[in-house]
Scaffold this motif. Structure first.
Motif, PDB file in Angstrom:
ATOM      1  N   GLU B  23       0.989  -0.836  -0.141  1.00 41.40           N
ATOM      2  CA  GLU B  23      -0.255   0.297  -0.091  1.00 41.40           C
ATOM      3  C   GLU B  23       0.662   1.152  -0.069  1.00 41.40           C
ATOM      4  OE1 GLU B  23      -2.137  -0.169   3.549  1.00 41.40           O
ATOM      5  OE2 GLU B  23      -3.271  -1.702   2.741  1.00 41.40           O
ATOM      6  N   CYS B  24       1.921   1.199   0.760  1.00 45.25           N
ATOM      7  CA  CYS B  24       2.979   2.550   0.483  1.00 45.25           C
ATOM      8  C   CYS B  24       2.701   4.105  -0.524  1.00 45.25           C
ATOM      9  CB  CYS B  24       4.174   2.190   0.559  1.00 45.25           C
ATOM     10  SG  CYS B  24       5.419   3.628   1.193  1.00 45.25           S
ATOM     11  N   GLY B  25       3.133   3.197  -2.313  1.00 46.63           N
ATOM     12  CA  GLY B  25       2.900   3.991  -2.605  1.00 46.63           C
ATOM     13  C   GLY B  25       3.120   4.902  -2.562  1.00 46.63           C
ATOM     14  N   ASP B  26       2.632   6.267  -3.383  1.00 53.68           N
ATOM     15  CA  ASP B  26       2.996   7.349  -3.608  1.00 53.68           C
ATOM     16  C   ASP B  26       2.702   7.474  -2.536  1.00 53.68           C
ATOM     17  OD1 ASP B  26       3.869   7.360  -6.177  1.00 53.68           O
ATOM     18  OD2 ASP B  26       1.622   7.852  -6.844  1.00 53.68           O
ATOM     19  N   ILE B  27       3.758   8.847  -1.700  1.00 56.93           N
ATOM     20  CA  ILE B  27       4.112   9.822  -0.473  1.00 56.93           C
ATOM     21  C   ILE B  27       4.448  11.271  -1.537  1.00 56.93           C
ATOM     22  CG2 ILE B  27       4.968  10.135   1.517  1.00 56.93           C
ATOM     23  CD1 ILE B  27       4.704   7.198   1.952  1.00 56.93           C
ATOM     24  N   GLN B  28       3.183  12.043  -0.959  1.00 57.37           N
ATOM     25  CA  GLN B  28       3.982  13.557  -1.083  1.00 57.37           C
ATOM     26  C   GLN B  28       4.200  14.174   0.561  1.00 57.37           C
ATOM     27  OE1 GLN B  28       0.377  15.724  -2.160  1.00 57.37           O
ATOM     28  NE2 GLN B  28       1.877  15.540  -4.456  1.00 57.37           N
ATOM     29  N   MET B  29       6.080  14.897   0.546  1.00 55.94           N
ATOM     30  CA  MET B  29       6.370  15.196   2.020  1.00 55.94           C
ATOM     31  C   MET B  29       7.546  16.437   1.423  1.00 55.94           C
ATOM     32  SD  MET B  29       9.266  13.362   3.438  1.00 55.94           S
ATOM     33  CE  MET B  29       8.486  11.647   3.462  1.00 55.94           C
ATOM     34  N   ALA B  30       7.090  17.292   2.965  1.00 54.77           N
ATOM     35  CA  ALA B  30       7.640  18.669   2.051  1.00 54.77           C
ATOM     36  C   ALA B  30       9.177  18.176   2.599  1.00 54.77           C
ATOM     37  CB  ALA B  30       6.618  19.108   3.093  1.00 54.77           C
ATOM     38  N   GLU B  31       9.870  19.579   1.754  1.00 53.50           N
ATOM     39  CA  GLU B  31      11.585  19.593   1.842  1.00 53.50           C
ATOM     40  C   GLU B  31      10.803  20.791   2.471  1.00 53.50           C
ATOM     41  OE1 GLU B  31      13.974  18.516  -1.076  1.00 53.50           O
ATOM     42  OE2 GLU B  31      15.459  19.807  -0.526  1.00 53.50           O
ATOM     43  N   PHE B  32      11.510  21.114   3.738  1.00 53.19           N
ATOM     44  CA  PHE B  32      11.203  22.980   3.906  1.00 53.19           C
ATOM     45  C   PHE B  32      13.040  22.729   2.806  1.00 53.19           C
ATOM     46  CE2 PHE B  32       7.964  21.134   7.276  1.00 53.19           C
ATOM     47  CZ  PHE B  32       7.517  22.025   7.267  1.00 53.19           C
ATOM     48  N   ASN B  33      12.501  24.736   2.919  1.00 53.54           N
ATOM     49  CA  ASN B  33      13.892  25.109   2.649  1.00 53.54           C
ATOM     50  C   ASN B  33      14.953  25.725   2.785  1.00 53.54           C
ATOM     51  OD1 ASN B  33      12.456  26.841   3.060  1.00 53.54           O
ATOM     52  ND2 ASN B  33      11.660  27.950   1.741  1.00 53.54           N
ATOM     53  N   TRP B  34      15.281  24.843   4.348  1.00 57.13           N
ATOM     54  CA  TRP B  34      16.162  25.576   5.288  1.00 57.13           C
ATOM     55  C   TRP B  34      17.320  24.000   4.931  1.00 57.13           C
ATOM     56  CZ3 TRP B  34      11.436  26.688   7.062  1.00 57.13           C
ATOM     57  CH2 TRP B  34      10.867  25.705   8.286  1.00 57.13           C
ATOM     58  N   ALA B  35      18.495  24.498   5.349  1.00 55.36           N
ATOM     59  CA  ALA B  35      20.018  23.249   5.391  1.00 55.36           C
ATOM     60  C   ALA B  35      19.505  21.854   5.843  1.00 55.36           C
ATOM     61  CB  ALA B  35      21.008  23.197   5.723  1.00 55.36           C
ATOM     62  N   SER B  36      18.404  21.972   7.868  1.00 59.03           N
ATOM     63  CA  SER B  36      18.205  20.522   8.534  1.00 59.03           C
ATOM     64  C   SER B  36      16.702  20.256   7.456  1.00 59.03           C
ATOM     65  CB  SER B  36      18.210  21.300   9.256  1.00 59.03           C
ATOM     66  OG  SER B  36      16.962  22.250   9.630  1.00 59.03           O
ATOM     67  N   GLY B  37      15.973  21.169   6.921  1.00 63.46           N
ATOM     68  CA  GLY B  37      14.756  20.492   6.644  1.00 63.46           C
ATOM     69  C   GLY B  37      14.975  19.598   5.160  1.00 63.46           C
ATOM     70  N   GLU B  38      16.520  20.279   4.662  1.00 66.26           N
ATOM     71  CA  GLU B  38      16.149  19.287   3.439  1.00 66.26           C
ATOM     72  C   GLU B  38      16.826  18.198   3.839  1.00 66.26           C
ATOM     73  OE1 GLU B  38      19.029  21.164   0.729  1.00 66.26           O
ATOM     74  OE2 GLU B  38      18.206  22.731   0.571  1.00 66.26           O
ATOM     75  N   LEU B  39      17.780  18.405   4.524  1.00 60.65           N
ATOM     76  CA  LEU B  39      18.667  16.885   5.182  1.00 60.65           C
ATOM     77  C   LEU B  39      17.780  16.116   6.076  1.00 60.65           C
ATOM     78  CD1 LEU B  39      21.095  15.700   5.869  1.00 60.65           C
ATOM     79  CD2 LEU B  39      20.764  16.424   7.740  1.00 60.65           C
ATOM     80  N   LEU B  40      16.487  15.971   6.550  1.00 60.63           N
ATOM     81  CA  LEU B  40      16.081  15.628   6.722  1.00 60.63           C
ATOM     82  C   LEU B  40      14.627  14.995   6.231  1.00 60.63           C
ATOM     83  CD1 LEU B  40      15.153  15.315  10.253  1.00 60.63           C
ATOM     84  CD2 LEU B  40      13.368  16.985  10.051  1.00 60.63           C
ATOM     85  N   ALA B  41      14.464  15.547   5.159  1.00 59.98           N
ATOM     86  CA  ALA B  41      13.582  15.210   4.060  1.00 59.98           C
ATOM     87  C   ALA B  41      13.810  14.464   2.938  1.00 59.98           C
ATOM     88  CB  ALA B  41      13.141  16.306   3.668  1.00 59.98           C
ATOM     89  N   ASN B  42      15.295  14.693   2.845  1.00 57.78           N
ATOM     90  CA  ASN B  42      15.882  13.379   1.760  1.00 57.78           C
ATOM     91  C   ASN B  42      16.098  12.285   2.833  1.00 57.78           C
ATOM     92  OD1 ASN B  42      16.212  14.473  -0.847  1.00 57.78           O
ATOM     93  ND2 ASN B  42      16.860  16.822   0.170  1.00 57.78           N
ATOM     94  N   VAL B  43      16.616  12.525   3.703  1.00 60.92           N
ATOM     95  CA  VAL B  43      17.129  11.635   4.526  1.00 60.92           C
ATOM     96  C   VAL B  43      15.347  10.405   4.099  1.00 60.92           C
ATOM     97  CG1 VAL B  43      16.976  10.424   7.201  1.00 60.92           C
ATOM     98  CG2 VAL B  43      18.660  11.519   6.198  1.00 60.92           C
TER      99      VAL B  43
END
Lengths: 303, 331, 341
Positions: B23-43
């Motif tokens: 079921e996992c399928g497609d997920i939309q996730m926010a990538e906040f536009n600051w460094a820790s936000g970018e890291l967190l989202a990409n991890v």
């Protein structure tokens, strides 16, 4: 099914990149060099722009401090002198009143200060460059690519070095505006001078005009219509840049637009955006009419 | 019978587990536009894709834009590093009404918003210890456009923190003391002003938050306010409000960051929510990652790989062994 | 009075980036076509030698492409020569420094152009004073001079108009006034009247002749129109393919065309107006009562015969002394174009 990727050797399917570490060193090297440059010459460059910064701050304070009725009278007089059209004068007064009524008076003054000084700087720097360019084909072939670069490179790219050199505020905002807005006045000065009728230039030569007499009495006056088109475009592009300039702390209508974008304040965005448009329209109409009046000699009476 | 039950329970668990996978399928996730936000989202993206078989689309945006999207449209579904202080008025009702859920109330440890100075400024003026001390000395921080005033670099217009800094500026009566509140215009403007000051060894006083690359990179020092937190009444109904008439001096409210998900995702996200709840970055780890990102100019994606490689002991505690193995395999 | 004659000696012009490289070859006889084909350079002028007398009108005539406009631009060096000299008052214009050339152009020459070349952004008066303004003369004096000459060319009252509010003929009067205001000894006129309608052209020619009677400038006048050349020119040089093929007075050319090309030209000319009585007078009729002055055109002699009913007349010089005689028959014979040449 076998795709093309399976048939081709690796070198064709994967771009032969420089290598992650090399690219990193490359970027860090240039960054380091620029930082050294900033440490070495930052103060000197800031000092160079200091008078401009002081003038801009003074001019902004002057506009903000002037009582609004006086300011509107000044607008009306200037517009009348430029355009000689009651319609535009009345339009300007109404637009100013509306902008003030909607609480954007001070921001409009700040934006006007930035635009006026930017336009002044663009003209003061751009016209001599345009003249230089018109005098030599080699110069033209060097300058044109630079102008292309200035006009197409995303503003965010040069905001970084400008900010490192000059910090945040009006002065770097002004530089950013000018980088984008200056090319038209340079291009059209060059074009205008190059389009001057060869017969007329020959006549000037035949009567013994010195190069400077030729420039100031023949070429520039005849280039004026094109030159004015350039100034007009420069003003329009400067206005288009006020939002970008506000990214590095230039205050005014632009920073309100930015605020609106950040917060989805629909009305705030539309109001401030419309105020910028209103200023643009007034500047455009006035400079166009003024440019036309400068050319009253071209009105043909005789057929 | 017991055995049967046990067997069916195991079977059901297996089934539901595999169902979750399917079921996992497609997920939309926010990538906040600051460094820790970018890291967190990409991890998160890497682990969810490699370990859970999801297909993650990152949506880049700022605090308010992402929140508005989630609250009103249900998209994106996950915001990893939602700073909540400035959004409290909107977030609390949304959570009460069940539109949004905080699956993790502290994904990053050691957070803080506040006022900062460069290390050399602190060293040069050891007698000045708190914000109360510094605001008596605007002459140390001359404004470039009006050197007779001290420049206090506030928060970019449109950010949640803008009103806070405006209120504190007034609460500490800084204008009368010769200060000017500077709007840096944007994140780039704020960072640029810190970078320029540090490259030129100029004094700087202004707003920032931690952990961030720039704080780590320039070793910026947090300035204690020198006053106690004056209560959430003052904070919530005055300090964070635009043009509040009577702000009282206060220290900065304790910053909170949540990982929030939409109601729909809370119900259907299954074990993804467990992952999100388990994922906690220790403050020093996040700090060193941000310095790495700044030094190497690493994008979020590269930084995520660096993190997963270097801090295996951290992230493997967030997931099952099976998932950890899959993620390691994908690195 | 100063000697304002101009001596053009051995002038060559080769157009192209390396004209000077081929000058030797051309001097040794390489033809225009050969130069063009082999080296992609164009031969503009070839060994021009003209003595332009002081205070006279020297016409340079030729069809388009003959090099006449190139020629006139060597006198104020708007075009750099490839080889040769243009001597004026002992100085070679071709060797002048930039500063000297500028001074020379400002004070010694003035030019009138085929396409008028007025400054569209300046009023008539400001156009007229353009030349002396460049000399650095004060505004008031400039204006006074300009008004004077505008009046002389019949443009009083148009001072504040812009050029494109005027007709072509009026614009060229401004061009002429501009040149005259410069008060230079040499007047260069490059097809000055060619763009005008025939009637207006005649009118302008008359104005020029009238002014010249009083001003005595050295005028170099370029035209492709033989009638104009004959009417204005004290001396005429005919150019073809960049070389002078004949020069002399109008009468000399009409009576003795150097080759078929020129005789083709002169065929249509009104000979009665060009040929003077002196050319065809003999001893016959020297004692007649009726007299005509030396220098009278045959046309006017014929008119006199027809008015008086006489058949012969004596030709007298300025002192009234008879120097020859003329008959009606001889007059009519000379006026008719010879059938062959």
């Amino acid at each position: 099914m076998m795709g093309l990727k399976d048939v081709l050797p690796d070198v064709m399917t994967e771009f032969p990149e420089m290598g992650r570490a090399d690219i990193r060193d490359f970027k860090k090297g240039i960054d380091g060099a620029f930082k050294d440059f900033v440490r070495e010459y930052g103060e000197l460059i800031e000092g160079f722009f200091y008078p401009l910064k002081i003038f801009l701050s003074w001019f902004e304070r002057l506009l903000v401090a002037t009582p609004w009725p006086l300011m509107i009278i000044i607008f009306a007089v200037l517009v009348w002198l430029g355009a000689r059209s009651w319609v535009i004068v009345v339009g300007t007064i109404l637009a100013s009143l509306l902008i003030g009524y909607l609480g954007m008076w001070e921001d409009m003054m700040k934006t006007l200060a930035l635009i006026s000084v930017s336009t002044f700087v663009c003209i003061a720097v751009g016209i001599p460059i345009g003249i230089l360019m018109s005098k030599s084909d080699r110069m033209q072939s060097i300058i044109v690519p630079i102008l292309d670069f200035m006009q197409t490179i995303p503003a965010f790219v040069y905001l970084i070095p400008v900010m490192m050199l000059l910090g945040i505020g009006k002065a770097p905002g002004l530089i950013a505006v000018c980088i984008y807005a200056m090319p038209p006045v340079i291009r059209l000065t060059d074009l205008g001078i190059r389009l001057v009728d060869k017969d007329v230039l020959e006549a000037a030569d035949a009567f013994g005009a010195s190069p400077s007499q030729k420039m100031f009495r023949v070429q520039l006056p005849l280039a004026l219509p094109n030159l004015f088109a350039g100034v007009n475009q420069t003003i329009m592009m400067a206005l288009a840049m006020v939002v970008v300039a506000s990214l590095i702390g230039a205050q005014g209508l632009g920073s309100n637009v930015l605020k609106a974008v950040n917060n989805q304040y629909l009305t705030l965005g539309i109001m401030n955006g419309s105020a910028i448009v209103a200023i643009a329209i007034v500047f455009d109409r006035v400079s166009q009419k003024f440019g036309k009046r400068l050319q009253k000699h071209s009105e043909t009476v005789h057929g | 019978m017991k055995r049967l039950l046990a067997t069916s329970a195991v079977l059901a668990a297996t089934l539901s587990a595999s169902a979750a996978f399917a079921e996992c399928g497609d997920i939309q996730m926010a990538e906040f536009n600051w460094a820790s936000g970018e890291l967190l989202a990409n991890v998160d993206k890497f682990i969810l894709e490699a370990g859970y078989g999801c297909n993650v689309e990152l949506i880049v945006g700022g605090t308010t834009a992402i929140f508005a999207g989630m609250n009103e449209k249900g998209q994106p579904q996950i915001a990893g590093e939602q700073w909540v202080n400035a959004l409290r008025d909107l977030l609390d009702p949304a959570m009460e009404e069940g539109r949004l859920h905080a699956v993790n109330k502290a994904p990053i440890l050691g957070l803080g918003e506040g006022w900062w100075i460069p290390e050399y400024t602190a060293k040069a003026h050891p007698e000045l210890k708190t914000a109360l001390d510094f605001i008596e000395h605007p002459e140390l921080f001359p404004d470039s456009e009006d050197p007779s005033k001290g420049a206090f670099i506030g928060c970019p217009a449109g950010w949640g923190c803008q009103h806070v800094n405006n209120s504190l500026f007034r609460a500490f009566d800084m204008e009368a003391k010769g200060w000017k509140l500077i709007d840096p215009g944007s994140a780039a403007g704020l960072d640029g002003s810190i970078a320029k000051a540090n490259e030129r060894q100029e004094n700087w006083l202004g707003y920032y938050w931690s952990p961030t690359s720039i704080i780590g990179k320039y070793n910026m020092q947090s300035v204690p306010f020198g006053v106690e937190f004056a209560g959430s009444e003052n904070w919530d109904s005055c300090i964070v409000v635009e043009d509040c008439p009577d702000p009282k001096p206060t220290s900065w409210v304790k910053s909170e960051v949540f990982t929030i998900v939409t109601d729909d995702f809370m119900k259907n996200g299954g074990e993804i929510n467990d992952y999100l709840a388990a994922r906690v970055y220790p403050g020093d780890v996040m700090g060193s990652m941000l310095v790495y990102m700044a030094d190497e100019q690493a994008a979020g994606e590269d930084a995520a790989i660096e993190f997963l490689t270097k801090y295996e002991d951290v992230w493997t505690t967030w997931v099952s062994e099976e998932v950890a193995a899959k993620v390691k395999g994908a690195l | 009075m100063d000697d304002n004659s101009i001596e053009v000696k051995g002038l060559y012009k080769i157009f192209g980036p390396h004209g000077e490289k081929y000058i030797k070859a051309v001097q040794d006889g390489m033809s225009k076509d050969e130069l063009n084909a082999k080296h992609n350079h164009v031969l503009g002028l070839k060994d021009i030698n003209i003595h332009m007398p002081s205070a006279k009108i020297q016409v340079i005539m030729g069809l388009s492409g003959s090099g006449k406009s190139t020629m006139i631009r060597h006198i104020n060096r708007l075009i750099e020569p490839t080889a040769g000299e243009v001597i004026y008052q002992g100085n070679d214009i071709c060797q002048m420094s930039k500063a000297d050339l500028q001074e020379f152009r400002r004070h010694k020459t003035a030019m009138v152009f085929q396409k008028f070349a007025l400054l569209p952004h300046r009023t008539v008066i400001d156009n007229t004073l353009f030349g002396i303004e460049l000399q650095g003369i004060g505004r008031a004096e400039c204006e006074e001079q300009a008004r004077h000459w505008l009046k002389r060319v019949g443009l009083e009252g148009f001072e504040d108009n812009y050029p494109n509010q005027l007709s072509g003929g009026m614009q060229q009067r401004v061009g002429l006034a501009r040149a005259l205001t410069n008060d230079a000894d040499i007047l260069l006129m490059d097809e000055a009247f060619s763009a005008l309608d025939p009637l207006i052209r005649m009118d302008m020619q008359s104005i020029l002749l009238e002014l010249q009677e009083e001003l005595h400038k050295t005028i170099v006048f370029i035209t492709h129109d033989l009638d104009e050349a004959l009417r204005l020119g004290d001396r005429i040089a005919i150019l073809r393919d960049g070389a002078v093929i004949q020069q002399g007075t109008g009468q000399e050319i009409v009576l003795n065309p150097a080759d078929a090309y020129i005789s083709d030209f002169v065929k249509e000319v009104n000979r009665g107006r060009v040929i003077q009585v002196d050319t065809v007078m003999t001893e016959k009729g020297k004692r007649s009562k009726t007299s005509v002055e030396s220098g009278t055109s045959l046309e006017n002699v014929a008119k006199m015969f027809s008015d008086t009913g006489e058949n012969t007349a004596k030709v007298v010089d300025a002192d009234g002394k008879a120097i020859g005689g003329i008959t009606m028959k001889a007059t009519i014979n000379a006026m008719v174009t010879p059938a062959t040449h």
